[in-house]
Motif scaffolding. Structure first.
Motif, mmCIF file in Angstrom:
data_model
loop_
_atom_site.group_PDB
_atom_site.id
_atom_site.type_symbol
_atom_site.label_atom_id
_atom_site.label_comp_id
_atom_site.label_asym_id
_atom_site.label_seq_id
_atom_site.Cartn_x
_atom_site.Cartn_y
_atom_site.Cartn_z
ATOM 1 N N VAL B 223 39.278 34.924 36.375
ATOM 2 C CA VAL B 223 39.400 35.768 35.184
ATOM 3 C C VAL B 223 40.541 36.776 35.350
ATOM 4 O O VAL B 223 41.339 36.964 34.435
ATOM 5 N N ILE B 224 40.635 37.386 36.516
ATOM 6 C CA ILE B 224 41.684 38.404 36.664
ATOM 7 C C ILE B 224 42.968 37.793 37.231
ATOM 8 O O ILE B 224 43.989 37.748 36.545
ATOM 9 N N ALA B 225 42.926 37.290 38.467
ATOM 10 C CA ALA B 225 44.182 36.885 39.135
ATOM 11 C C ALA B 225 44.924 35.778 38.377
ATOM 12 O O ALA B 225 46.079 35.948 37.982
ATOM 13 N N ASP B 226 44.240 34.642 38.149
ATOM 14 C CA ASP B 226 44.930 33.507 37.523
ATOM 15 C C ASP B 226 45.386 33.866 36.117
ATOM 16 O O ASP B 226 46.481 33.506 35.694
ATOM 17 N N TYR B 227 44.512 34.562 35.395
ATOM 18 C CA TYR B 227 44.819 34.847 33.987
ATOM 19 C C TYR B 227 45.997 35.796 33.848
ATOM 20 O O TYR B 227 46.922 35.535 33.084
ATOM 21 N N ILE B 228 45.985 36.901 34.590
ATOM 22 C CA ILE B 228 47.102 37.843 34.402
ATOM 23 C C ILE B 228 48.399 37.309 35.010
ATOM 24 O O ILE B 228 49.476 37.663 34.557
ATOM 25 N N SER B 229 48.284 36.438 35.991
ATOM 26 C CA SER B 229 49.521 35.902 36.569
ATOM 27 C C SER B 229 50.195 34.956 35.572
ATOM 28 O O SER B 229 51.376 35.047 35.291
ATOM 29 N N LEU B 230 49.388 34.048 35.021
ATOM 30 C CA LEU B 230 49.930 33.050 34.100
ATOM 31 C C LEU B 230 50.428 33.691 32.799
ATOM 32 O O LEU B 230 51.480 33.326 32.271
ATOM 33 N N ASN B 231 49.658 34.639 32.308
ATOM 34 C CA ASN B 231 49.960 35.170 30.973
ATOM 35 C C ASN B 231 50.813 36.428 30.968
ATOM 36 O O ASN B 231 51.187 36.912 29.909
ATOM 37 N N PHE B 232 51.056 36.997 32.133
ATOM 38 C CA PHE B 232 51.831 38.233 32.120
ATOM 39 C C PHE B 232 52.820 38.333 33.287
ATOM 40 O O PHE B 232 54.045 38.314 33.081
ATOM 41 N N TYR B 255 50.704 42.584 39.433
ATOM 42 C CA TYR B 255 50.913 41.634 40.533
ATOM 43 C C TYR B 255 50.145 42.072 41.785
ATOM 44 O O TYR B 255 49.523 41.244 42.470
ATOM 45 N N VAL B 256 50.167 43.374 42.055
ATOM 46 C CA VAL B 256 49.429 43.889 43.219
ATOM 47 C C VAL B 256 47.937 43.581 43.049
ATOM 48 O O VAL B 256 47.267 43.106 43.971
ATOM 49 N N LEU B 257 47.444 43.807 41.834
ATOM 50 C CA LEU B 257 46.033 43.513 41.545
ATOM 51 C C LEU B 257 45.779 42.005 41.658
ATOM 52 O O LEU B 257 44.748 41.579 42.173
ATOM 53 N N GLN B 258 46.745 41.234 41.165
ATOM 54 C CA GLN B 258 46.616 39.768 41.214
ATOM 55 C C GLN B 258 46.478 39.269 42.648
ATOM 56 O O GLN B 258 45.576 38.483 42.959
ATOM 57 N N ILE B 259 47.366 39.725 43.530
ATOM 58 C CA ILE B 259 47.296 39.259 44.927
ATOM 59 C C ILE B 259 45.943 39.638 45.524
ATOM 60 O O ILE B 259 45.282 38.839 46.171
ATOM 61 N N TYR B 260 45.537 40.887 45.258
ATOM 62 C CA TYR B 260 44.268 41.351 45.826
ATOM 63 C C TYR B 260 43.104 40.504 45.300
ATOM 64 O O TYR B 260 42.266 40.028 46.072
ATOM 65 N N ASP B 262 43.126 37.563 43.921
ATOM 66 C CA ASP B 262 43.249 36.170 44.302
ATOM 67 C C ASP B 262 42.705 35.969 45.716
ATOM 68 O O ASP B 262 41.826 35.148 45.967
ATOM 69 N N PHE B 263 43.203 36.770 46.630
ATOM 70 C CA PHE B 263 42.879 36.583 48.035
ATOM 71 C C PHE B 263 41.481 37.088 48.370
ATOM 72 O O PHE B 263 40.680 36.389 49.010
ATOM 73 N N SER B 264 41.165 38.304 47.906
ATOM 74 C CA SER B 264 39.840 38.841 48.256
ATOM 75 C C SER B 264 38.767 38.077 47.493
ATOM 76 O O SER B 264 37.656 37.908 47.979
ATOM 77 N N GLY B 265 39.108 37.576 46.281
ATOM 78 C CA GLY B 265 38.154 36.779 45.517
ATOM 79 C C GLY B 265 37.802 35.515 46.296
ATOM 80 O O GLY B 265 36.636 35.128 46.387
ATOM 81 N N TYR B 266 38.821 34.884 46.868
ATOM 82 C CA TYR B 266 38.569 33.671 47.648
ATOM 83 C C TYR B 266 37.733 33.997 48.892
ATOM 84 O O TYR B 266 36.817 33.261 49.248
ATOM 85 N N SER B 267 38.042 35.134 49.528
ATOM 86 C CA SER B 267 37.258 35.550 50.700
ATOM 87 C C SER B 267 35.809 35.822 50.314
ATOM 88 O O SER B 267 34.888 35.440 51.043
ATOM 89 N N ASP B 268 35.618 36.502 49.167
ATOM 90 C CA ASP B 268 34.241 36.778 48.706
ATOM 91 C C ASP B 268 33.469 35.474 48.565
ATOM 92 O O ASP B 268 32.323 35.366 49.010
ATOM 93 N N MET B 269 34.136 34.483 47.935
ATOM 94 C CA MET B 269 33.460 33.197 47.733
ATOM 95 C C MET B 269 33.150 32.542 49.080
ATOM 96 O O MET B 269 32.065 32.001 49.282
#
Lengths: 77, 499
Positions: B223-232, B255-260, B262-269
């Motif tokens: 919802v956050i990383a992929d969406y804001i990267s692709l659309n903005f 972008y800073v939020l996106q990296i965070y 993306d990466f921390s989201g994957y770690s959480d999962m």
């Protein structure tokens, strides 16, 4: 058991008035004892007890108790 | 006819596809994992069968991402298992050290061959001014993560802080374990191996925490990383000179939020999925943008890597060069962060990013005492004001460093900064908010959630844990549905970009 002498060296280096150092106390639990400051504490201990540690000996220390044991070993206690 | 086509389709879906690894946020993973989880739990009491099932699924998971290169995992497991044994049983210190060095050469050699050969060839070509064609070398996904993971085992045995395991099966599970094989956390053998024998392997709290982390991770990633990267973010970063400074600045924050996320989201999962299998992996992020200094940032960002680098690289260099006092720290910092940058990728941008962090931390070493004196003089030490100020400054240094991380062409970063300083146009922000409320909303929510007290996360976990199972499942299904909406949403038309 941590000797008064070792405790004093560590606390002086960290600018702490008092802190309860136990055998199982680990560096991050002591205010100011971070990985950057670690070098100063090791140097201070070496200087104060007039001993020299090998890098390997320092790297395997897990807590203050291990440091005490290493100091005792080097000073022949 | 129909059934043969479907079977063929299913077969090709399950086969190795270099462009389609089993990322946690794909529906294929979700389906396979649910099936696997049912069998895993049915085997509950039969520990041996459960572990073999987990090993088999983990190998398949890696095969799906890397094809036959999954054999590297087998080689790595066998080599490091026996290296550990040799190091532990050797009394002679020099021999012990030789075995460690051989283990390092094998591990780093494999990583170096797959990841850095072409980078080194390029450097040689640049220096000698001769053209060297790059070799066609496959990069096995996750190799940096599992190489470092395996090395914790041999290092800890060398330092005598870990006893080697007698079970090649258990050690293989540690190496193959699928939740953290592609993107970490780089868990320690010393923490993982004892958990294999834990019974019962999962509690009610674990399930609540696991579901919370998986949902949180999915939302952060999709919802956050992929969406804001692709659309903005990507759109601004592609042509920064077409946009005003305020848009460039927002894109950097996004972008800073996106990296965070993306990466921390994957770690959480990864942590959540591991919990459902009965394993607690180490935390990897701890609200990194609340950091009050770069050193503090590295205690909160990608913690499993920064701890690894600290214990196995920084400390050995620091201790062996301690006679140089503060310069010993400086050397250790620069080397460690050079390696940190290189670890992230074979490119000068990553090296520059790493060294930038190393240099910043080295400079702050020299300013530590004057800074403390100044704060005392101004009577602001330990105040909220100072903390706020430190967080803002640190955040902007980090944001700048991520520009270095992102662009191999420094000109783009330069263009963005020149737009921010010379062509800001703050009034465009209102247009942005009007035309792209969802993007702005996601950025605000992302940062808000990050800066709210960490109690909130713990509180949400407790609520989910206390829910009856059907409600838990319902909430989980709703979260998946929301994520699916964002995943299948069309790329947002950027009407706003026509101005």
């Amino acid at each position: 058991m941590i000797s008064q002498e070792l405790k004093k060296v560590i606390l002086t280096e960290l600018n702490l008035d008092d802190f309860d150092l136990q055998d199982e106390t680990m560096a991050p639990e002591v205010p100011g004892w971070d990985s950057l400051n670690h070098i100063n504490i090791i140097l201070a201990v070496e200087k104060s007890f007039n001993v020299k540690f090998k890098s390997y000996e320092v790297l395997r220390l897990k807590n203050v108790g291990d440091l005490q044991k290493l100091v005792d070993l080097k000073t022949g206690k | 006819m129909f059934s043969s086509i479907s079977l063929e389709k299913i077969f090709s879906l399950l086969k190795y596809d270099p462009n389609d690894p089993l990322i946690f946020s794909t529906s294929l993973f979700l389906i396979l994992f649910l099936g696997f989880l049912i069998f895993y739990n049915l085997l509950g009491k039969n520990k041996a069968a459960r572990i073999f099932l987990l090993i088999f699924f983990s190998l398949y998971f890696y095969y799906k991402a890397a094809g036959l290169y999954f054999l590297i995992l087998v080689v790595s497991a066998v080599a490091n298992f026996y290296a550990g044994k040799l190091i532990a049983t050797t009394e002679n210190f020099t021999k012990k050290r030789i075995f460690l060095i051989v283990a390092l050469i094998v591990n780093i050699g494999l990583l170096g061959y797959f990841k850095y050969t072409n980078f080194i060839l390029q450097i040689i070509a640049d220096i000698s001014k001769h053209n060297i064609d790059p070799l066609s070398i496959f990069l096995p996904i996750g190799i940096s993560f599992y190489t470092f993971k395996s090395l914790t085992y041999v290092f800890d045995i060398y330092y005598d802080t870990l006893k080697p395991t007698n079970s090649l099966r258990d050690f293989s599970l540690y190496i193959f374990f699928f939740p953290n094989i592609l993107l970490g956390p780089i868990d320690r053998a010393a923490d993982f191996l004892p958990q294999i024998d834990h019974e019962p392997f999962i509690s009610r709290e674990d399930i609540g925490r696991a579901l919370f982390l998986i949902m949180l991770g999915l939302i952060k990633k999709v919802v956050i990383a992929d969406y804001i990267s692709l659309n903005f973010v990507d759109r601004i970063f592609d042509f920064p000179l077409r946009f005003t400074g305020v848009e460039n600045l927002l894109a950097i924050y996004a972008y800073v939020l996106q990296i965070y996320c993306d990466f921390s989201g994957y770690s959480d999962m990864a942590i959540g999925i591991a919990l459902l299998l009965g394993f607690k992996l180490m935390d990897n992020f701890n609200y990194p943008f609340k950091a009050t200094s770069i050193a503090d940032f590295w205690r909160r960002w990608h913690i499993s890597l920064s701890n690894w680098l600290k214990d196995y690289l920084f400390k050995p260099i620091q201790i062996s060069s301690r006679r140089l006092k503060i310069f010993g720290n400086v050397i250790a910092l620069i080397v460690t962060f050079f390696v940190c940058g290189l670890w992230h990728g074979a490119g000068w941008n990553f090296i520059l990013w790493g060294v930038f962090h190393g240099v910043l931390m080295s400079i702050s070493l020299f300013f530590k005492k004057p800074k403390e004196k100044l704060y005392k003089f101004l009577r602001i030490n330990n105040t909220r004001f100072l903390r706020f100020f430190q967080i803002v400054i640190t955040f902007h240094f980090i944001a700048f460093s991520f520009l270095l991380f992102r662009f191999s062409d420094l000109q783009i970063a330069k263009d963005m900064l020149s737009q921010i300083f010379d062509f800001f146009h703050a009034e465009v922000f209102l247009q942005f908010a009007e035309k792209l409320p969802l993007i702005l909303g996601l950025i605000v929510i992302g940062y808000l959630f990050h800066f709210l007290p960490s109690r909130l996360g713990i509180w949400l976990q407790k609520i989910i844990t206390a829910m009856p199972l059907p409600v838990k499942i319902l909430i989980f299904v709703i979260a998946i549905w929301i994520v699916a909406q964002f995943k299948t949403a069309d790329i947002q038309p950027f009407i706003y970009f026509q101005f």
